[in-house]
Design an enzyme around this catalytic site. Structure first.
Site, PDB file in Angstrom:
ATOM      1  N   HIS A 126      -3.513  -5.073   1.275  1.00 48.65           N
ATOM      2  CA  HIS A 126      -2.868  -5.288   2.570  1.00 48.65           C
ATOM      3  C   HIS A 126      -2.794  -6.770   2.919  1.00 48.65           C
ATOM      4  O   HIS A 126      -3.645  -7.296   3.650  1.00 48.65           O
ATOM      5  CB  HIS A 126      -3.635  -4.548   3.673  1.00 48.65           C
ATOM      6  CG  HIS A 126      -3.423  -3.077   3.673  1.00 48.65           C
ATOM      7  ND1 HIS A 126      -2.333  -2.479   4.269  1.00 48.65           N
ATOM      8  CD2 HIS A 126      -4.162  -2.079   3.136  1.00 48.65           C
ATOM      9  CE1 HIS A 126      -2.410  -1.172   4.105  1.00 48.65           C
ATOM     10  NE2 HIS A 126      -3.507  -0.898   3.414  1.00 48.65           N
ATOM     11  N   CYS A 156       0.835  -1.202   0.000  1.00 51.05           N
ATOM     12  CA  CYS A 156       0.000   0.000   0.000  1.00 51.05           C
ATOM     13  C   CYS A 156       0.875   1.260   0.000  1.00 51.05           C
ATOM     14  O   CYS A 156       1.463   1.592  -1.024  1.00 51.05           O
ATOM     15  CB  CYS A 156      -0.991  -0.029   1.154  1.00 51.05           C
ATOM     16  SG  CYS A 156      -2.385   1.112   0.922  1.00 51.05           S
ATOM     17  N   GLU A 189      -0.912  -8.112   4.986  1.00 52.81           N
ATOM     18  CA  GLU A 189      -0.580  -8.277   6.409  1.00 52.81           C
ATOM     19  C   GLU A 189      -1.804  -8.283   7.314  1.00 52.81           C
ATOM     20  O   GLU A 189      -1.721  -8.661   8.496  1.00 52.81           O
ATOM     21  CB  GLU A 189       0.383  -7.171   6.865  1.00 52.81           C
ATOM     22  CG  GLU A 189      -0.250  -5.829   7.189  1.00 52.81           C
ATOM     23  CD  GLU A 189      -0.522  -4.942   5.997  1.00 52.81           C
ATOM     24  OE1 GLU A 189      -0.641  -3.717   6.183  1.00 52.81           O
ATOM     25  OE2 GLU A 189      -0.637  -5.470   4.863  1.00 52.81           O
TER      26      GLU A 189
END
Length: 237
Positions: free
Chosen positions: A183, A105, A185
């Site tokens: 994202h 991002c 994560e």
């Protein structure tokens, strides 16, 4: 995550937010589970007295096998502080030296800036779970991926775009540097922290309850996808 070699890698994780949980989420845990060594560089930190510190003294690339930079609620085109310039220069150095770099991002937008592109506001916010139609050269799953952004990158011609949505480029690569707009994560805990910090950004885009329902239904698949992304990133020639 299956390794193509048995050597543990030392990976630098660069974070840009101060949250009550780990900003590295599934990515950090998957690296540890695979036996890799992780070091974290926090661009922003807060001391015991509440004083905010900015650390733009990034470690030498020779200390690491790979570098991953994470997201931010900030927008590159609104930041005039020196740390941003220094981080873009650092990423350009990583790219020039051939150190594997994964930008997530905001980290992807930093990569775009470092190779001659730019970051602009997208036509609309992209939030929730996204699926893209990857180019045949993109080896990672098309989704679901967790997304939360209102910006997009504009890339020079020498950068290979591997996957897009109708909002923004989602996966791009140049040399050993990879950018992803989503994202990988994100986990449930991190998602709740982002809702607490910036949930107002979702107004008129996606209700928070729908956001939570989507994630609860698809988190296991997203975690598997993240491990495939890391495998590709760490082991690509």
């Amino acid at each position: 995550m299956a390794e193509t070699d048995s050597r543990a890698k030392t990976v630098l994780l660069i974070t840009h937010e101060q949250t009550s949980c780990t900003d590295t989420g599934i990515v950090g845990q998957a690296l540890l589970d695979a036996g890799h060594i992780i070091k974290t560089h926090e661009v922003f930190s807060t001391g015991p007295d509440g004083t905010r510190t900015i650390n733009a003294n990034f470690p030498h690339p020779a200390e690491f096998d790979a570098v991953i930079a994470f997201g931010s609620f900030g927008h590159i085109y609104e930041i005039t502080d020196d740390w941003l310039t220094r981080e873009i220069q650092y990423i350009a150095m990583l790219h020039q030296h051939g150190t594997p770099y994964l930008g997530i991002c905001f980290g992807a937008q930093l990569l775009a800036e470092s190779v001659g592109g730019r970051t602009v506001r997208a036509d609309r916010m992209e939030a929730g779970l996204v699926t893209f139609e990857p180019d045949h050269t993109c080896p990672i799953p098309s989704g679901p991926w967790f997304s939360w952004h209102s910006d997009k990158v504009e890339l020079p011609e020498h950068v290979e775009v591997l996957a897009t949505t109708d909002v923004a480029p989602q996966v791009f690569r140049t040399g050993r540097s990879i950018g992803v707009q989503f994202h990988p994560e994100a986990d449930g805990e991190l998602m709740e922290e982002w809702i607490r910090i910036g949930g107002h950004e979702l107004e008129g885009v996606l209700s928070i309850e729908d956001f939570r329902r989507q994630w609860a239904a698809h988190e296991p698949a997203a975690e598997r996808n993240t491990k495939e992304l890391l495998d590709w990133f760490l082991n690509s020639p």
